[in-house]
Scaffold this motif. Sequence first.
Motif, PDB file in Angstrom:
ATOM      1  N   ARG A  46      -3.150  -0.796  11.574  1.00 49.46           N
ATOM      2  CA  ARG A  46      -3.876  -1.367  10.431  1.00 49.46           C
ATOM      3  C   ARG A  46      -3.632  -2.866  10.278  1.00 49.46           C
ATOM      4  NH1 ARG A  46      -3.313   2.430   5.163  1.00 49.46           N
ATOM      5  NH2 ARG A  46      -4.802   4.016   5.790  1.00 49.46           N
ATOM      6  N   GLY A  47      -2.674  -3.400  10.997  1.00 46.89           N
ATOM      7  CA  GLY A  47      -2.364  -4.823  10.902  1.00 46.89           C
ATOM      8  C   GLY A  47      -1.565  -5.203   9.669  1.00 46.89           C
ATOM      9  N   VAL A  83       5.072   3.591  10.752  1.00 48.49           N
ATOM     10  CA  VAL A  83       5.081   2.307  11.458  1.00 48.49           C
ATOM     11  C   VAL A  83       3.923   2.239  12.441  1.00 48.49           C
ATOM     12  CG1 VAL A  83       6.350   0.987  13.214  1.00 48.49           C
ATOM     13  CG2 VAL A  83       7.518   1.764  11.151  1.00 48.49           C
ATOM     14  N   ASP A  84       3.702   3.296  13.216  1.00 47.28           N
ATOM     15  CA  ASP A  84       2.602   3.304  14.187  1.00 47.28           C
ATOM     16  C   ASP A  84       1.261   3.067  13.502  1.00 47.28           C
ATOM     17  OD1 ASP A  84       4.427   3.785  16.225  1.00 47.28           O
ATOM     18  OD2 ASP A  84       4.024   5.944  16.294  1.00 47.28           O
ATOM     19  N   ASP A 143       0.677  12.146  15.993  1.00 51.29           N
ATOM     20  CA  ASP A 143      -0.592  12.619  15.472  1.00 51.29           C
ATOM     21  C   ASP A 143      -0.579  12.706  13.958  1.00 51.29           C
ATOM     22  OD1 ASP A 143      -1.625  12.889  18.012  1.00 51.29           O
ATOM     23  OD2 ASP A 143      -1.025  14.983  18.193  1.00 51.29           O
ATOM     24  N   VAL A 144       0.577  12.460  13.351  1.00 53.55           N
ATOM     25  CA  VAL A 144       0.697  12.562  11.906  1.00 53.55           C
ATOM     26  C   VAL A 144       0.103  11.303  11.284  1.00 53.55           C
ATOM     27  CG1 VAL A 144       2.292  12.790   9.976  1.00 53.55           C
ATOM     28  CG2 VAL A 144       2.789  13.931  12.136  1.00 53.55           C
ATOM     29  N   GLY A 145      -0.870  11.461  10.413  1.00 54.03           N
ATOM     30  CA  GLY A 145      -1.508  10.327   9.762  1.00 54.03           C
ATOM     31  C   GLY A 145      -0.915  10.058   8.402  1.00 54.03           C
ATOM     32  N   LEU A 146      -1.403   9.015   7.764  1.00 52.69           N
ATOM     33  CA  LEU A 146      -0.874   8.648   6.455  1.00 52.69           C
ATOM     34  C   LEU A 146      -1.230   9.655   5.382  1.00 52.69           C
ATOM     35  CD1 LEU A 146      -1.209   4.787   6.285  1.00 52.69           C
ATOM     36  CD2 LEU A 146       0.836   6.161   6.469  1.00 52.69           C
ATOM     37  N   ALA A 147      -2.117  10.606   5.652  1.00 53.85           N
ATOM     38  CA  ALA A 147      -2.439  11.631   4.671  1.00 53.85           C
ATOM     39  C   ALA A 147      -1.277  12.613   4.509  1.00 53.85           C
ATOM     40  CB  ALA A 147      -3.702  12.371   5.081  1.00 53.85           C
ATOM     41  N   TYR A 175      13.823  -1.994  17.037  1.00 55.06           N
ATOM     42  CA  TYR A 175      12.862  -2.946  16.509  1.00 55.06           C
ATOM     43  C   TYR A 175      13.156  -3.239  15.051  1.00 55.06           C
ATOM     44  CZ  TYR A 175      10.539   1.173  14.477  1.00 55.06           C
ATOM     45  OH  TYR A 175      10.269   2.323  13.773  1.00 55.06           O
ATOM     46  N   ARG A 176      12.592  -4.344  14.574  1.00 51.08           N
ATOM     47  CA  ARG A 176      12.647  -4.764  13.178  1.00 51.08           C
ATOM     48  C   ARG A 176      11.207  -4.821  12.665  1.00 51.08           C
ATOM     49  NH1 ARG A 176      17.483  -4.991  10.694  1.00 51.08           N
ATOM     50  NH2 ARG A 176      16.688  -6.613   9.329  1.00 51.08           N
ATOM     51  N   ILE A 177      11.032  -4.620  11.365  1.00 47.02           N
ATOM     52  CA  ILE A 177       9.714  -4.580  10.743  1.00 47.02           C
ATOM     53  C   ILE A 177       9.562  -5.777   9.801  1.00 47.02           C
ATOM     54  CG2 ILE A 177       8.178  -3.237   9.252  1.00 47.02           C
ATOM     55  CD1 ILE A 177      10.006  -0.763   9.961  1.00 47.02           C
ATOM     56  N   SER A 178       8.398  -6.430   9.850  1.00 47.32           N
ATOM     57  CA  SER A 178       8.099  -7.512   8.903  1.00 47.32           C
ATOM     58  C   SER A 178       6.647  -7.398   8.462  1.00 47.32           C
ATOM     59  CB  SER A 178       8.376  -8.885   9.510  1.00 47.32           C
ATOM     60  OG  SER A 178       7.549  -9.089  10.639  1.00 47.32           O
ATOM     61  N   ARG A 179       6.341  -8.094   7.375  1.00 45.42           N
ATOM     62  CA  ARG A 179       4.951  -8.142   6.903  1.00 45.42           C
ATOM     63  C   ARG A 179       4.103  -8.914   7.889  1.00 45.42           C
ATOM     64  NH1 ARG A 179       6.238 -10.420   1.091  1.00 45.42           N
ATOM     65  NH2 ARG A 179       8.342  -9.763   1.426  1.00 45.42           N
ATOM     66  N   ALA A 180       2.874  -8.505   8.029  1.00 44.77           N
ATOM     67  CA  ALA A 180       1.950  -9.211   8.934  1.00 44.77           C
ATOM     68  C   ALA A 180       1.512 -10.513   8.299  1.00 44.77           C
ATOM     69  CB  ALA A 180       0.735  -8.338   9.236  1.00 44.77           C
TER      70      ALA A 180
END
Length: 97
Positions: A73-74, A67-68, A11-15, A92-97
């Motif tokens: 946001r894509g 990440v979520d 529930d934690v947002g980017l704010a 998992y690994r993270i990459s740019r969309a």
Amino acid sequence: MAKQHKADTSDVGLAHPDVASAREAIHALLAKRGPGKTICPSEAARELAHTQGGQWRACMGPIHAAVDVLIRRGEITLSWRGERLLARAGAYRISRA
């Protein structure tokens, strides 16, 4: 074909300051890597801990929350062992969309 896993969403947002800082850490690490390269979420947690003076494991919650949001946001994509994931689950690994 991408695998779909049920995400452990937050529930934690980017704010939230920690999540906003986590987002910045993820984007900073991805910017350092070449196109098509990935990062591990623990790398982002270590970067966040380094900038905030904390323990990297304590930073994993904000990294996962960021990440979520970034997936929704894509802005990023996730993969594991070359297979694309639609949501965060397990390793998992993270990459740019």
